[in-house]
Design a protein around this motif. Structure first.
Motif, PDB file in Angstrom:
ATOM      1  N   LEU A  72      -1.753   4.649   0.650  1.00 58.63           N
ATOM      2  CA  LEU A  72      -3.151   4.558   1.183  1.00 58.63           C
ATOM      3  C   LEU A  72      -3.244   5.751   2.027  1.00 58.63           C
ATOM      4  O   LEU A  72      -2.695   5.860   3.201  1.00 58.63           O
ATOM      5  CB  LEU A  72      -3.542   3.310   1.738  1.00 58.63           C
ATOM      6  N   GLN A  74       0.852  -1.327   0.138  1.00 55.32           N
ATOM      7  CA  GLN A  74       0.119  -0.023  -0.010  1.00 55.32           C
ATOM      8  C   GLN A  74       1.010   1.335   0.021  1.00 55.32           C
ATOM      9  O   GLN A  74       0.378   2.316  -0.510  1.00 55.32           O
ATOM     10  CB  GLN A  74      -0.940   0.191   1.225  1.00 55.32           C
ATOM     11  N   THR A  98      -8.591   8.736  -2.189  1.00 56.97           N
ATOM     12  CA  THR A  98      -8.081   7.434  -1.832  1.00 56.97           C
ATOM     13  C   THR A  98      -7.870   6.536  -3.510  1.00 56.97           C
ATOM     14  O   THR A  98      -6.676   6.142  -3.593  1.00 56.97           O
ATOM     15  CB  THR A  98      -8.920   6.572  -1.126  1.00 56.97           C
ATOM     16  N   LYS A  99      -8.620   6.652  -4.174  1.00 60.88           N
ATOM     17  CA  LYS A  99      -8.733   6.175  -5.434  1.00 60.88           C
ATOM     18  C   LYS A  99      -7.475   6.769  -6.377  1.00 60.88           C
ATOM     19  O   LYS A  99      -6.705   5.818  -6.862  1.00 60.88           O
ATOM     20  CB  LYS A  99     -10.055   6.423  -6.230  1.00 60.88           C
ATOM     21  N   GLN A 105      -4.146   5.643  -4.925  1.00 60.97           N
ATOM     22  CA  GLN A 105      -3.785   4.211  -4.683  1.00 60.97           C
ATOM     23  C   GLN A 105      -2.766   3.599  -5.315  1.00 60.97           C
ATOM     24  O   GLN A 105      -2.123   2.627  -4.682  1.00 60.97           O
ATOM     25  CB  GLN A 105      -4.910   3.237  -4.733  1.00 60.97           C
TER      26      GLN A 105
END
Lengths: 741, 221
Positions: free
Chosen positions: A708, A422, A700-701, A704
């Motif tokens: 994160l 992440q 967040t998208k 990504q």
């Protein structure tokens, strides 16, 4: 055949040879009808008695035809019904009287006879079938024959139950290992099908399914008490195949799906949980022991039942997650990051193989594997660093001698792990650091391997991720060219001085290191200044800063008894050692003063020169392990080594200490803030008005591929943007944010 | 036609103008007179000293919220000072031109302010009034706490008490901005206290309130 009956009309119209339809009825004398019927009745008897050969088809057909024609269809039909019924009743008694095993045979035999008879009767009565039957809405002859058979034989009280019991009994015997007459069975079931699928279903199939269900219910209960999972599944598979084979041999094809779903339900679905979780032999054990056959069997059996595959998948997922969690929190193992990552790779390989071999490369299982890995890899926030260290190890020495394909395979596998991370931005920082060290120390196993890795990262994360890394490679090449030019132009002036090899690093491409200048020995300083002059002569407008904490030096040293060694040391170590050209012993403070090396680095440096066995070119008093500021250092005349060239300083990538780790973390957090803000502004600029949750989701998208973002941090950034008047809260609905142009 | 009417109207307005100045000066005569009682002679503005005197005349405490309300009514720009314009605006709106009338107008003023729409305006005014420096956007936590007690203390006592307790106990926030200030008022109005049952941190509440709610819930146990 028509000739005789039409003779009357024809004789009347001999003059006009025309064929015309009948204009008047030809009455048949009732007595004639009775006689005609008797002929036919007799024929039917003969047919049933297998004496048909002596009959004249033509005559019988004509008789029937006449009867119908003269409106005696009713009589004919009802006579047929009565006659057949009488015969069938006789047949029923005959069948009933058969003993034991002969019962079915008799039935079968009689059925065959009946069909033959029926065929003949139908042929004879074809005219009736075609003209009388439709108009009077009666059942056609063939169907009638079947219905009568059904009603008087199959559904005869003394036969119906016995037939069912016999059939089911045979099936049961076959299931318990006996050999039965399959041909006979087939004929009987076919007979039932011919009589109508509802007859087959009611008289055979439904009871068959019920009995089978309870049979398998009992058997599965028995097995599961005494078998381990693998053996149980083998048995279940065997039973399933048996049933399929049974159907193909002597049951109607439509029964297959019904019986298999009964077996599936009883043997698999009802025991799924227990099987999967069985101690010592369940799914988890199979996974651990790579039992491909068992797993493959489980997969194909469970696929047949609802939620079967998801049961396997769920157990596999929770096992993987737990296993992974244990792996990444095992502090012992984490002490060696290379080992740790190798372990992860091995786990991945192992389960990939299981999925491709036993689970038919099922995509949903692949996804479950990926999501489990993603889950536990990110439980440990040192994973990005560890993966970079693993690569560092491989690119330094691990891939030595490997072919191009082998290199690609290893790098691709590591990329798989990378994708699960992440915090890809943390990995980037470490990778940059480790790459810098590899490049500067010249310790890379293959330039091609390095470049291949960069390409992979670029493909995965975009140009922005790798542009600086590529810059580092460029700098290395440029430096090489610069050095060649420097020596070509300046060789006369340099004379006997030390040979300099400079790597010029463009600030911004390389990881920033705080530079603490130290005092270089005079002979080094001279040649460095010559280089600086040369360089700035050809590159005006630039500034050069010596990174004394990153260099290396090769020194020739002569020890006691004339032993000569060539020492490969760091720049700091060189500065310290050169001091001993003019003094045999120096205190810590004297060294510190002369070199101006920062304390922490100096202590590390002195430790490596005086306290490591086999590399102790300096002697320390007192002989303690740690460096204190009161220590005194002496040139170790007695130093020996079996190697002529002794490597003392290496700038190897090490796992970071706690304070270094904290600093790295902070830098990462700081770098993330502007990225988050940029994402927020981008989103709000295009959407104008948006509620809080949507912004968090969108941000967040967008981020990504790098990391994160923490929702709390996002909220803080939003508020900061509100304060700086990039955004405002919507006046009407304060749950919304509005972009301020 | 137009021209003549224009002339007429302009002359009419001229007459009105002169009349209005007369009326105006008459109108503000008493108000101005009252102003000069408290104003500093050289700067012609009521300064903090003057306000103190005004307070004792009004028989209210210097720190009383009613003075703040008065400042609001006047639309006073700078804390601690009233200009003539502001004085005129305020007193005219209150229909007071003498100290006794002003005193009597105070309870009315309090009632007016407590009407929801007016209160919102007053509440945000109170914050801005405390921004003394030019580009200042935040007030320090200590002052914010005092202001909250002053302005919301009667209406939302329990919330204010807990929130100020939280603010004083934490060290993350050293100042409060307008957004957070307004957010707290909305919080008091929308969220039942002390149950806080429909508070959802996923909605657009300022982070400082998310932290407050978390602190409150933890400390309840």
């Amino acid at each position: 055949m028509n000739a005789q009956s039409q003779s009357q009309s024809q004789s009347q119209r001999r003059k006009n040879f025309k064929i015309e339809a009948f204009k008047h009825k030809v009455e048949l004398d009732p007595k004639y009808a009775e006689r005609t019927w008797k002929v036919l009745e007799h024929a039917i008897h003969e047919i049933y008695n297998n004496n048909a050969s002596r009959l004249s088809f033509e005559e019988l057909y004509r008789s029937a035809y006449n009867m119908v024609l003269h409106k005696y269809g009713d009589k004919l039909y009802s006579g047929l019904v009565a006659t057949m019924t009488a015969h069938l009743n006789k047949i029923a008694k005959s069948v009933e009287s058969a003993q034991g095993g002969l019962f079915l045979e008799k039935l079968n035999h009689k059925w065959a006879d009946h069909n033959k008879a029926l065929q003949m009767i139908r042929d004879i009565l074809m005219y009736m079938d075609r003209s009388y039957v439709p108009t009077s809405h009666k059942t056609p002859v063939h169907e009638l024959g079947l219905n009568l058979w059904r009603d008087h034989i199959i559904h005869s009280p003394n036969i119906q139950a016995r037939l069912q019991d016999t059939l089911l009994d045979l099936v049961q015997r076959e299931r318990t290992g006996d050999v039965i007459n399959r041909g006979l069975m087939r004929n009987i079931t076919k007979m039932l099908m011919d009589l109508g699928s509802s007859v087959y279903q009611d008289d055979f199939e439904k009871p068959f399914l019920d009995v089978s269900a309870s049979f398998y219910s009992g058997e599965s209960q028995q097995f599961i008490e005494c078998c381990d999972c693998g053996s149980y599944l083998k048995k279940a598979e065997r039973r399933l195949n048996e049933e399929i084979e049974r159907v193909s041999h002597y049951l109607d094809a439509k029964t297959e799906v019904k019986i298999t779903s009964a077996v599936e339900r009883e043997m698999i679905a009802n025991h799924m949980q227990r099987l999967v979780h069985m101690d010592n032999s369940g799914l988890v054990n199979m996974l651990i022991d790579d039992k491909y056959d068992d797993l493959s069997r489980m997969y194909s059996l469970f696929k047949r039942v609802p939620d079967g595959l998801s049961t396997i998948r769920d157990v596999m997922t929770s096992y993987l997650r737990e296993r992974g969690r244990v792996l990444v929190t095992d502090t012992e193992r984490l002490k060696d990051p290379v080992e740790f990552v190798q372990c992860l790779l091995n786990e991945k390989d192992k389960h990939d193989k299981i999925i491709s071999t036993a689970f038919n490369n099922d995509k949903t299982f692949q996804n479950a594997l990926n999501s489990s890995f993603e889950y536990f890899i990110n439980l440990n926030n040192r994973s990005p660093e560890s993966i970079s260290l693993y690569l560092d190890d491989k690119l330094r020495k691990g891939l030595k001698g490997a072919s191009e394909e082998e290199v690609e395979v290893v790098l691709d596998k590591v990329m798989m792990l990378f994708r699960y991370l992440q915090e890809k931005d943390v990995f980037e920082k470490y990778y940059k650091q480790h790459l810098a060290k590899r490049l500067l120390s010249g310790k890379t196993v293959s330039d091609d391997a390095e470049r291949s890795m960069i390409v992979k990262l670029k493909t995965e994360c975009g140009y922005q991720f790798t542009s600086k890394l590529e810059g580092m490679f460029t700098d290395m090449k440029t430096s090489e060219d610069t050095m060649l030019d420097f020596y070509a132009k300046q060789s006369a002036e340099l004379g006997d001085g030390p040979t300099l090899a400079v790597q010029i690093l463009t600030t911004g491409s390389w990881p920033t290191q705080p530079t603490a200048a130290c005092n270089l020995p005079p002979e080094i300083l001279t040649v460095c200044e010559k280089f600086r002059t040369y360089y700035l002569g050809t590159h005006s407008g630039r500034r050069l800063t010596w990174q004394t904490n990153m260099g290396t030096a090769d020194i020739k040293a002569t020890f006691g008894k004339g032993h000569k060694h060539e020492l490969n040391v760091s720049t700091y170590q060189m500065c310290v050692l050169m001091l001993f050209n003019s003094a045999d012993g120096l205190t810590y403070r004297e060294i510190e003063q002369a070199t101006e090396i920062p304390a922490l680095d100096l202590k590390r440096c002195l430790q490596s020169l005086a306290c490591v066995k086999g590399k102790n070119v300096l002697r320390k008093e007192p002989m303690s392990k740690d460096i204190s500021e009161e220590d005194v250092f002496y040139f170790n005349d007695k130093f020996t080594s079996k190697f002529v060239k002794v490597k003392i300083g290496t700038v190897v990538a090490q796992k970071e200490s706690e304070p270094e780790k904290q600093e790295m973390r902070q830098r990462v957090e700081e770098d993330r803030k502007p990225q988050i803000e940029a994402a927020i502004v981008r989103i709000m600029k295009s959407r104008r008005v948006l509620d809080h949750n949507s912004i968090v989701a969108e941000v967040t998208k967008q981020l990504q591929s790098r990391f994160l973002p923490n929702p709390v941090v996002i909220k803080k950034r939003i508020e900061s943007l509100i304060e700086r008047e990039f955004l405002e809260r919507d006046k009407a609905d304060r749950k919304l944010y509005r972009y301020l142009a | 036609m137009r021209r003549s009417s224009n002339r007429k109207s302009s002359s009419a307005s001229a007459a009105a103008g002169s009349g209005s100045t007369k009326a105006a000066s008459k109108e503000f005569e008493k108000i101005d007179h009252l102003f000069n009682v408290y104003a500093d002679k050289s700067s012609a503005i009521i300064d903090p000293e003057g306000i103190e005197q005004l307070c004792s005349s009004l028989e209210v405490d210097y720190t009383d919220v009613r003075i703040l309300m008065l400042a609001w009514k006047m639309k006073a720009q700078k804390q601690g000072f009233f200009t003539l314009e502001e004085w005129r605006t305020g007193l005219k709106a209150l229909r007071a031109d003498s100290m006794s009338k002003l005193k009597k107008a105070l309870p009315e003023l309090v009632k007016e302010v407590s009407r929801p729409t007016d209160f919102l305006d007053f509440y945000s005014y109170a914050f801005r009034y405390c921004l003394t420096e030019d580009k200042q956007k935040c007030i320090d936590i200590e002052s914010a706490c005092q202001l909250l007690s002053l302005v919301l203390g009667t209406q939302f006592g329990p919330q204010v008490e807990k929130f100020t307790e939280y603010l004083k106990s934490q060290s993350e926030y050293k100042v409060m901005n307008m957004d957070q200030w307004m957010g707290f008022y909305r919080f008091c109005n929308e969220i039942p206290f002390p149950s806080l049952e429909n508070y959802d941190s996923d909605l657009a509440w300022p982070l400082i309130l998310d932290n407050f709610v978390e602190w409150f819930r933890e400390n309840q146990n």
